[in-house]
Write a protein that holds these residues in place. Structure first.
Motif, short mmCIF file in Angstrom:
data_model
loop_
_atom_site.label_atom_id
_atom_site.label_comp_id
_atom_site.label_asym_id
_atom_site.label_seq_id
_atom_site.Cartn_x
_atom_site.Cartn_y
_atom_site.Cartn_z
N HIS A 91 0.81 -1.22 0.00
CA HIS A 91 0.00 0.00 0.00
C HIS A 91 0.84 1.27 0.00
CE1 HIS A 91 0.81 -0.53 4.31
NE2 HIS A 91 0.53 0.75 4.45
N GLN A 92 2.03 1.23 0.56
CA GLN A 92 2.89 2.41 0.59
C GLN A 92 3.65 2.61 -0.72
OE1 GLN A 92 5.20 1.49 4.13
NE2 GLN A 92 3.89 2.84 5.35
N GLN A 93 3.59 1.62 -1.61
CA GLN A 93 4.34 1.67 -2.86
C GLN A 93 3.44 1.79 -4.09
OE1 GLN A 93 7.63 1.85 -2.67
NE2 GLN A 93 7.56 1.60 -0.46
N GLN A 94 2.14 1.86 -3.90
CA GLN A 94 1.22 1.91 -5.03
C GLN A 94 1.29 3.27 -5.72
OE1 GLN A 94 -2.67 0.55 -3.79
NE2 GLN A 94 -1.83 -1.37 -3.03
N GLY A 95 0.88 3.28 -6.99
CA GLY A 95 0.85 4.51 -7.76
C GLY A 95 2.19 4.89 -8.38
N ARG A 96 3.14 3.99 -8.33
CA ARG A 96 4.48 4.26 -8.87
C ARG A 96 4.80 3.46 -10.13
NH1 ARG A 96 7.89 4.61 -3.16
NH2 ARG A 96 6.39 5.99 -2.17
N GLY A 97 3.81 2.72 -10.63
CA GLY A 97 4.01 1.95 -11.85
C GLY A 97 4.55 0.55 -11.63
N TYR A 98 4.70 0.14 -10.37
CA TYR A 98 5.28 -1.19 -10.10
C TYR A 98 4.39 -2.32 -10.60
CZ TYR A 98 8.35 1.44 -6.92
OH TYR A 98 9.24 2.34 -6.38
N GLY A 99 3.09 -2.21 -10.40
CA GLY A 99 2.18 -3.27 -10.86
C GLY A 99 2.25 -3.45 -12.36
N ARG A 100 2.24 -2.35 -13.10
CA ARG A 100 2.35 -2.40 -14.56
C ARG A 100 3.65 -3.08 -14.97
NH1 ARG A 100 3.28 2.55 -15.41
NH2 ARG A 100 5.45 2.28 -15.96
N GLU A 101 4.74 -2.70 -14.30
CA GLU A 101 6.05 -3.28 -14.64
C GLU A 101 6.10 -4.77 -14.32
OE1 GLU A 101 8.71 -1.93 -16.28
OE2 GLU A 101 7.31 -0.30 -16.65
N VAL A 102 5.46 -5.19 -13.25
CA VAL A 102 5.42 -6.61 -12.92
C VAL A 102 4.70 -7.38 -14.02
CG1 VAL A 102 4.48 -8.35 -11.34
CG2 VAL A 102 5.56 -6.29 -10.42
N VAL A 103 3.55 -6.87 -14.44
CA VAL A 103 2.81 -7.55 -15.51
C VAL A 103 3.64 -7.60 -16.78
CG1 VAL A 103 0.74 -7.53 -16.96
CG2 VAL A 103 0.55 -7.07 -14.50
N GLN A 104 4.33 -6.52 -17.12
CA GLN A 104 5.17 -6.52 -18.32
C GLN A 104 6.30 -7.54 -18.19
OE1 GLN A 104 6.14 -2.35 -18.80
NE2 GLN A 104 4.22 -1.96 -19.86
N GLU A 105 6.88 -7.68 -17.01
CA GLU A 105 7.94 -8.68 -16.80
C GLU A 105 7.36 -10.09 -16.91
OE1 GLU A 105 11.66 -10.35 -16.24
OE2 GLU A 105 11.08 -8.32 -16.84
N VAL A 106 6.19 -10.32 -16.33
CA VAL A 106 5.53 -11.63 -16.44
C VAL A 106 5.26 -11.95 -17.91
CG1 VAL A 106 3.35 -12.83 -15.97
CG2 VAL A 106 4.58 -11.69 -14.10
N VAL A 107 4.77 -10.97 -18.65
CA VAL A 107 4.52 -11.18 -20.08
C VAL A 107 5.80 -11.60 -20.79
CG1 VAL A 107 3.96 -9.97 -22.25
CG2 VAL A 107 2.46 -9.75 -20.25
N ARG A 108 6.91 -10.93 -20.51
CA ARG A 108 8.20 -11.32 -21.13
C ARG A 108 8.56 -12.76 -20.77
NH1 ARG A 108 9.29 -5.78 -20.32
NH2 ARG A 108 10.01 -6.02 -18.18
N LEU A 109 8.40 -13.11 -19.52
CA LEU A 109 8.75 -14.46 -19.07
C LEU A 109 7.91 -15.53 -19.75
CD1 LEU A 109 9.20 -13.79 -15.26
CD2 LEU A 109 11.00 -14.47 -16.85
N VAL A 110 6.60 -15.33 -19.80
CA VAL A 110 5.75 -16.37 -20.37
C VAL A 110 5.84 -16.40 -21.90
CG1 VAL A 110 4.27 -16.46 -18.33
CG2 VAL A 110 3.56 -15.07 -20.30
N ARG A 111 6.08 -15.26 -22.52
CA ARG A 111 6.32 -15.26 -23.98
C ARG A 111 7.56 -16.09 -24.30
NH1 ARG A 111 5.10 -9.16 -25.63
NH2 ARG A 111 3.01 -9.45 -26.45
N ASP A 112 8.57 -16.00 -23.45
CA ASP A 112 9.78 -16.81 -23.65
C ASP A 112 9.49 -18.30 -23.59
OD1 ASP A 112 11.32 -14.53 -23.96
OD2 ASP A 112 12.25 -14.65 -21.97
N GLN A 113 8.36 -18.66 -22.98
CA GLN A 113 7.94 -20.06 -22.90
C GLN A 113 6.93 -20.39 -24.00
OE1 GLN A 113 9.31 -22.15 -20.48
NE2 GLN A 113 10.60 -20.34 -20.17
N ALA A 114 6.78 -19.51 -24.97
CA ALA A 114 5.89 -19.68 -26.13
C ALA A 114 4.41 -19.53 -25.77
CB ALA A 114 6.15 -21.01 -26.83
N ALA A 115 4.12 -18.85 -24.68
CA ALA A 115 2.72 -18.59 -24.33
C ALA A 115 2.12 -17.63 -25.35
CB ALA A 115 2.63 -17.99 -22.93
N THR A 116 0.85 -17.84 -25.67
CA THR A 116 0.15 -16.96 -26.61
C THR A 116 -0.91 -16.11 -25.91
OG1 THR A 116 -1.42 -18.70 -27.13
CG2 THR A 116 0.54 -18.50 -28.56
N GLU A 117 -1.18 -16.42 -24.65
CA GLU A 117 -2.13 -15.62 -23.88
C GLU A 117 -1.80 -15.73 -22.40
OE1 GLU A 117 -6.12 -17.10 -24.47
OE2 GLU A 117 -5.78 -18.83 -23.19
#
Length: 158
Positions: A91-117
């Motif tokens: 709660h003290q770290q919200q609003g700084r873009g961390y959640g968006r960056e986590v999702v973008q990192e997860v997307v990179r990781l799963v794309r590397d595993q050939a995920a399509t969704e």
């Protein structure tokens, strides 16, 4: 909006206490469970192939993320193959873009595993994460989990 560098780190005996201290706001508790509860869910459901990490910025844990990692879907219990099961930012770290960056990192990781969704789910309601996921490109599938959570999909085709 600025770019922040988040790192997804394994949870070990050395960082467990500080990761367990990550908390959402009281109003968000109805939308996402605590780190401790999430880790207990992972232990109780090994067939969902839980993959979880602490979210770090510099040397400080600021969040937690958990996925079902490349599983055979068995709705309604197991959604997949790639399912963003938990995401919380302190709660003290919200609003700084961390959640968006986590999702973008997860997307990179799963794309590397050939995920399509990438799938996720969220509880509807005032103050909930529906807008956050929509801004990232997740679209409701029309399916709803037995507990009322809306299932949403992010297309990972480039």
């Amino acid at each position: 909006m600025w770019t922040v560098a988040v790192t997804l780190c394994q949870i070990t005996d050395d960082n467990l206490r500080s990761v367990l201290a990550v908390r959402t706001t009281p109003g968000q508790e109805r939308f996402v469970s605590s780190v401790a509860t999430s880790m207990a869910e992972a232990a109780d459901c090994p067939e969902a192939n839980p993959w979880f990490r602490a979210v770090y910025v510099d040397d400080k844990p600021v969040g937690f993320v958990m996925l079902s990692w490349d599983v055979e879907p068995r709705p309604p219990e197991i959604i997949g193959p790639w399912f963003l099961w938990k995401l919380l930012i302190d709660h003290q770290q919200q609003g700084r873009g961390y959640g968006r960056e986590v999702v973008q990192e997860v997307v990179r990781l799963v794309r590397d595993q050939a995920a399509t969704e990438l799938l996720t789910s969220y509880a509807p309601g005032e103050g909930g994460p529906a807008g956050f996921y929509a801004r990232l490109g997740f679209v409701p599938t029309g399916e709803v989990e037995p507990d009322g959570e809306i299932i949403a999909r992010l297309d990972l085709h480039e």
